[in-house]
Every structure is written in C-alpha cells, then in structure tokens.
Design an enzyme around this catalytic site. Structure first.
Site, short mmCIF file in Angstrom:
data_model
loop_
_atom_site.label_atom_id
_atom_site.label_comp_id
_atom_site.label_asym_id
_atom_site.label_seq_id
_atom_site.Cartn_x
_atom_site.Cartn_y
_atom_site.Cartn_z
N HIS A 29 40.21 44.20 46.25
CA HIS A 29 40.22 45.21 45.08
C HIS A 29 39.16 44.72 43.93
O HIS A 29 39.06 43.72 43.76
CB HIS A 29 41.73 45.13 44.49
CG HIS A 29 42.24 43.86 44.14
ND1 HIS A 29 42.57 42.83 45.05
CD2 HIS A 29 42.54 43.11 42.95
CE1 HIS A 29 43.09 41.84 44.47
NE2 HIS A 29 43.15 41.99 43.24
N GLU A 61 44.94 36.99 43.89
CA GLU A 61 46.31 37.31 43.71
C GLU A 61 46.94 38.31 44.86
O GLU A 61 48.11 38.19 44.86
CB GLU A 61 46.59 37.85 42.24
CG GLU A 61 45.55 39.22 41.87
CD GLU A 61 44.13 38.63 41.72
OE1 GLU A 61 43.39 39.68 41.78
OE2 GLU A 61 43.73 37.89 41.71
#
Length: 129
Positions: A93, A88
């Site tokens: 992350h 995304e």
C-alpha cells in the site's frame, strides 16, 4: 488468511473508496495522520512492494499519481506526501498524505475521525477525479 486490504477489496470490510479499477483501489485510511490520508493498493495481495512485477508496480504508481491531484484540490495542503512503509498490513500500500508540515507524516500521530467525516472527505476527493 486474506489481509485486511484483501477483505476490503472483496467487500467483506467496508471502506470509504476514492477510486477503483480492475487492478487497483484507493480508499481513505480510517486512522489517518492528516485529513484526506488515502491508501492506494493493488487488488492482488502481495506483501512487499518490491515483490510486485514491473507492470503491477508501475500501474500502482500511475494510479496513485492520478489520485494525488484530486486529494490536493479537496484538502487544503502544500503538497501530497508519499510513503511506502509496509510493516503494518501485509499487503502493498502507498500512503498519499496531504502535507502542511513534516508532522503530517508522523505515523505515530493518528487523527480521530468519524465515519461521517470520512464519507464527506471521500466525496470531496471523488468530486475532483
């Protein structure tokens, strides 16, 4: 063009920060799957987890490991789930998600949370660091 997360690191975009070092940042996901859903990133913009050099990769995981117990103390849950999806936002992350059921890891289900609620949750987590 810098990623959204690089723009958070630079201060261009505000975030509800949990913890920060010279190399890493933890902040609340603004579209969480569960209350306390935290993102942990290296400040250096790298798109893919396995493209991180060993030191940055190991440091990222060690930093996440320090954040998880604070989330667990601040948010009632059975444990903290860990996920790295990486599709995304083109910036590595790690998702730290308070879990009470497997449904809490469903990324298609997002909570609607106010900025005030996010600020309060961030403060509660920081209190346990």
């Amino acid at each position: 063009m810098p990623s959204t997360f690089s723009r958070i690191v630079s201060g261009e975009i505000p975030a509800h920060k949990i913890a920060e070092t010279d190399d890493y940042l933890a902040f609340l996901d603004v579209m969480p799957t569960a209350t306390g859903h935290t993102l942990v990133i290296p400040k250096k913009e790298v798109d893919y987890l396995f493209d991180l050099d060993d030191d940055l990769y190991n440091g990222l995981m060690a930093f996440a490991k320090k954040i998880a117990p604070a989330i667990e103390k601040a948010v009632p849950c059975k444990r903290i789930g860990v996920a790295v999806v990486g599709l995304e936002v083109p910036h590595v992350h790690v998702h730290l998600i308070p879990l009470n059921s497997m449904a809490d890891m469903n990324f298609s289900h997002k909570l609607k949370v106010s900025q005030e609620e996010l600020a309060a949750t961030a403060a509660e987590i920081r209190a346990f660091l």
